[in-house]
Motif scaffolding. Structure first.
Motif, PDB file in Angstrom:
ATOM      1  N   LEU A 110       0.851  -1.209   0.024  1.00 42.52           N
ATOM      2  CA  LEU A 110      -0.083   0.074   0.108  1.00 42.52           C
ATOM      3  C   LEU A 110       0.904   1.382   0.018  1.00 42.52           C
ATOM      4  N   THR A 111       2.065   1.330   0.796  1.00 42.32           N
ATOM      5  CA  THR A 111       3.129   2.257   0.487  1.00 42.32           C
ATOM      6  C   THR A 111       3.473   2.737  -0.777  1.00 42.32           C
ATOM      7  N   ARG A 112       3.770   1.781  -1.567  1.00 41.89           N
ATOM      8  CA  ARG A 112       4.128   1.784  -2.977  1.00 41.89           C
ATOM      9  C   ARG A 112       3.323   2.229  -3.870  1.00 41.89           C
ATOM     10  N   ILE A 113       1.914   1.873  -3.679  1.00 37.14           N
ATOM     11  CA  ILE A 113       0.847   2.357  -4.458  1.00 37.14           C
ATOM     12  C   ILE A 113       0.321   3.844  -4.232  1.00 37.14           C
ATOM     13  N   ASP A 114       0.606   4.172  -2.821  1.00 39.79           N
ATOM     14  CA  ASP A 114       0.389   5.510  -2.513  1.00 39.79           C
ATOM     15  C   ASP A 114       1.531   6.426  -3.326  1.00 39.79           C
ATOM     16  N   GLU A 115       2.847   5.970  -3.023  1.00 37.29           N
ATOM     17  CA  GLU A 115       3.898   6.395  -3.777  1.00 37.29           C
ATOM     18  C   GLU A 115       3.581   6.981  -5.316  1.00 37.29           C
ATOM     19  N   GLN A 116       3.249   5.696  -5.777  1.00 36.72           N
ATOM     20  CA  GLN A 116       2.964   5.849  -7.321  1.00 36.72           C
ATOM     21  C   GLN A 116       1.802   6.849  -7.647  1.00 36.72           C
ATOM     22  N   SER A 117       0.816   6.929  -6.721  1.00 37.97           N
ATOM     23  CA  SER A 117      -0.201   7.823  -6.937  1.00 37.97           C
ATOM     24  C   SER A 117       0.042   9.175  -6.942  1.00 37.97           C
ATOM     25  N   LYS A 118       1.046   9.405  -5.758  1.00 38.47           N
ATOM     26  CA  LYS A 118       1.594  10.834  -5.865  1.00 38.47           C
ATOM     27  C   LYS A 118       2.351  11.317  -7.065  1.00 38.47           C
ATOM     28  N   LEU A 119       3.210  10.224  -7.435  1.00 37.13           N
ATOM     29  CA  LEU A 119       3.822  10.673  -8.582  1.00 37.13           C
ATOM     30  C   LEU A 119       2.982  10.854  -9.929  1.00 37.13           C
ATOM     31  N   GLU A 120       1.953   9.977 -10.231  1.00 36.57           N
ATOM     32  CA  GLU A 120       1.059  10.202 -11.093  1.00 36.57           C
ATOM     33  C   GLU A 120       0.272  11.433 -10.944  1.00 36.57           C
ATOM     34  N   LYS A 121       0.135  12.148  -9.770  1.00 40.82           N
ATOM     35  CA  LYS A 121      -0.416  13.533  -9.607  1.00 40.82           C
ATOM     36  C   LYS A 121       0.400  14.498 -10.048  1.00 40.82           C
ATOM     37  N   GLN A 122       1.677  14.336  -9.338  1.00 43.30           N
ATOM     38  CA  GLN A 122       2.712  15.315  -9.805  1.00 43.30           C
ATOM     39  C   GLN A 122       2.873  15.487 -11.328  1.00 43.30           C
ATOM     40  N   GLU A 123       2.871  14.218 -12.021  1.00 38.31           N
ATOM     41  CA  GLU A 123       2.949  14.463 -13.464  1.00 38.31           C
ATOM     42  C   GLU A 123       1.950  14.934 -14.198  1.00 38.31           C
ATOM     43  N   MET A 124       0.641  14.569 -13.673  1.00 31.40           N
ATOM     44  CA  MET A 124      -0.371  15.212 -14.134  1.00 31.40           C
ATOM     45  C   MET A 124      -0.321  16.772 -13.951  1.00 31.40           C
ATOM     46  N   THR A 125      -0.063  17.184 -12.825  1.00 33.90           N
ATOM     47  CA  THR A 125       0.049  18.773 -12.659  1.00 33.90           C
ATOM     48  C   THR A 125       1.082  19.306 -13.681  1.00 33.90           C
ATOM     49  N   PHE A 126       2.247  18.777 -13.701  1.00 32.92           N
ATOM     50  CA  PHE A 126       3.261  19.005 -14.635  1.00 32.92           C
ATOM     51  C   PHE A 126       2.943  19.024 -16.197  1.00 32.92           C
ATOM     52  N   ASN A 127       2.204  18.324 -16.510  1.00 33.77           N
ATOM     53  CA  ASN A 127       1.665  18.309 -17.875  1.00 33.77           C
ATOM     54  C   ASN A 127       0.647  19.597 -18.049  1.00 33.77           C
ATOM     55  N   VAL A 128      -0.115  19.696 -17.217  1.00 32.62           N
ATOM     56  CA  VAL A 128      -1.191  20.773 -17.038  1.00 32.62           C
ATOM     57  C   VAL A 128      -0.458  22.060 -17.241  1.00 32.62           C
ATOM     58  N   LEU A 129       0.811  22.131 -16.518  1.00 32.44           N
ATOM     59  CA  LEU A 129       1.474  23.651 -16.538  1.00 32.44           C
ATOM     60  C   LEU A 129       2.325  23.630 -17.744  1.00 32.44           C
ATOM     61  N   VAL A 130       2.714  22.672 -18.409  1.00 30.68           N
ATOM     62  CA  VAL A 130       3.357  22.404 -19.693  1.00 30.68           C
ATOM     63  C   VAL A 130       2.433  22.689 -20.683  1.00 30.68           C
ATOM     64  N   ASP A 131       1.134  22.632 -20.682  1.00 29.96           N
ATOM     65  CA  ASP A 131       0.033  22.851 -21.585  1.00 29.96           C
ATOM     66  C   ASP A 131      -0.447  24.144 -21.707  1.00 29.96           C
ATOM     67  N   LYS A 132      -0.442  24.620 -20.256  1.00 33.38           N
ATOM     68  CA  LYS A 132      -0.430  26.323 -20.186  1.00 33.38           C
ATOM     69  C   LYS A 132       0.529  27.055 -20.747  1.00 33.38           C
ATOM     70  N   LEU A 133       1.660  26.679 -20.681  1.00 31.67           N
ATOM     71  CA  LEU A 133       2.941  27.519 -21.170  1.00 31.67           C
ATOM     72  C   LEU A 133       2.827  27.387 -22.687  1.00 31.67           C
ATOM     73  N   LYS A 134       2.498  26.240 -23.494  1.00 31.06           N
ATOM     74  CA  LYS A 134       2.445  26.312 -24.581  1.00 31.06           C
ATOM     75  C   LYS A 134       1.248  26.970 -25.264  1.00 31.06           C
ATOM     76  N   ALA A 135       0.110  26.843 -24.454  1.00 28.06           N
ATOM     77  CA  ALA A 135      -1.013  27.719 -25.106  1.00 28.06           C
ATOM     78  C   ALA A 135      -0.616  29.324 -25.018  1.00 28.06           C
ATOM     79  N   HIS A 136       0.252  29.527 -24.011  1.00 22.73           N
ATOM     80  CA  HIS A 136       0.469  31.075 -23.598  1.00 22.73           C
ATOM     81  C   HIS A 136       1.397  31.295 -24.630  1.00 22.73           C
ATOM     82  N   ARG A 137       2.311  30.792 -25.080  1.00 25.16           N
ATOM     83  CA  ARG A 137       3.171  31.146 -26.318  1.00 25.16           C
ATOM     84  C   ARG A 137       2.825  31.291 -27.547  1.00 25.16           C
ATOM     85  N   VAL A 138       1.687  30.595 -28.124  1.00 25.67           N
ATOM     86  CA  VAL A 138       0.913  30.642 -29.142  1.00 25.67           C
ATOM     87  C   VAL A 138       0.138  31.916 -29.277  1.00 25.67           C
TER      88      VAL A 138
END
Length: 166
Positions: free
Chosen positions: A138-166
């Motif tokens: 369960l500890t490993r699963i929680d760690e994986q979930s946190k990583l997935e959430k961080q990755e999703m947040t990062f991807n949203v930020l990257v998408d916003k930056l790309k949209a802002h540049r255009v």
């Protein structure tokens, strides 16, 4: 060694299949059908171990299974594995699924198959048992979930930056 892990419903529909030994697709489907036929016909008060030699071509293979509500959890193992140890492993797998999905059901396996495979890979890899401590899993699963959430947040930020540049 674990040769295959199967989860199917009361109607024989496979909801999870993981083979650690190569079988072609036709052999896998035949194995699933025959395994379901064997375990579904057994009474609930009989032993949860079966000899499976004729199913997969080896004389030292066993099927160890548990039936929970609408799902069968089936492990095909060779003679080096303890039947009672595998029953315990099935219990740990099901309890971990219960904790992750709050009373796991067939739909959880269908709609969250990636998470189910991740949980399974924390328990078994390459046919060998890795971990049986549910707290550790369960500890490993929680760690994986946190990583997935961080990755999703990062991807949203990257998408916003790309949209802002255009």
């Amino acid at each position: 060694m674990i040769k295959a892990i199967l989860v199917f419903n009361n109607h024989g529909k496979p909801r999870l299949s993981k083979f650690y030994t190569y079988f072609n697709e036709d052999m896998q489907q035949q194995f699933i059908r025959e395994t379901f036929h064997l375990v579904s016909k057994r009474d609930d008060n009989v032993c949860n171990f079966l000899e499976a030699g004729s199913l997969i071509g080896g004389s030292d293979y066993k099927i160890v299974y548990r039936h929970y509500a609408t799902l069968y959890f089936v492990f095909c193992v060779d003679s080096s594995e303890s039947e009672l140890g595998i029953l315990d492993l099935i219990q740990v797998f099901v309890e971990t699924l219960d904790k992750c999905f709050e009373n796991v059901c067939e739909l959880d396996l269908i709609f969250h198959i990636d998470k189910v495979h991740y949980i399974l890979s924390e328990l078994v890899m390459g046919g060998m048992v890795l971990e049986t401590n549910m707290t550790e899993i369960l500890t490993r699963i929680d760690e994986q979930s946190k990583l997935e959430k961080q990755e999703m947040t990062f991807n949203v930020l990257v998408d916003k930056l790309k949209a802002h540049r255009v």
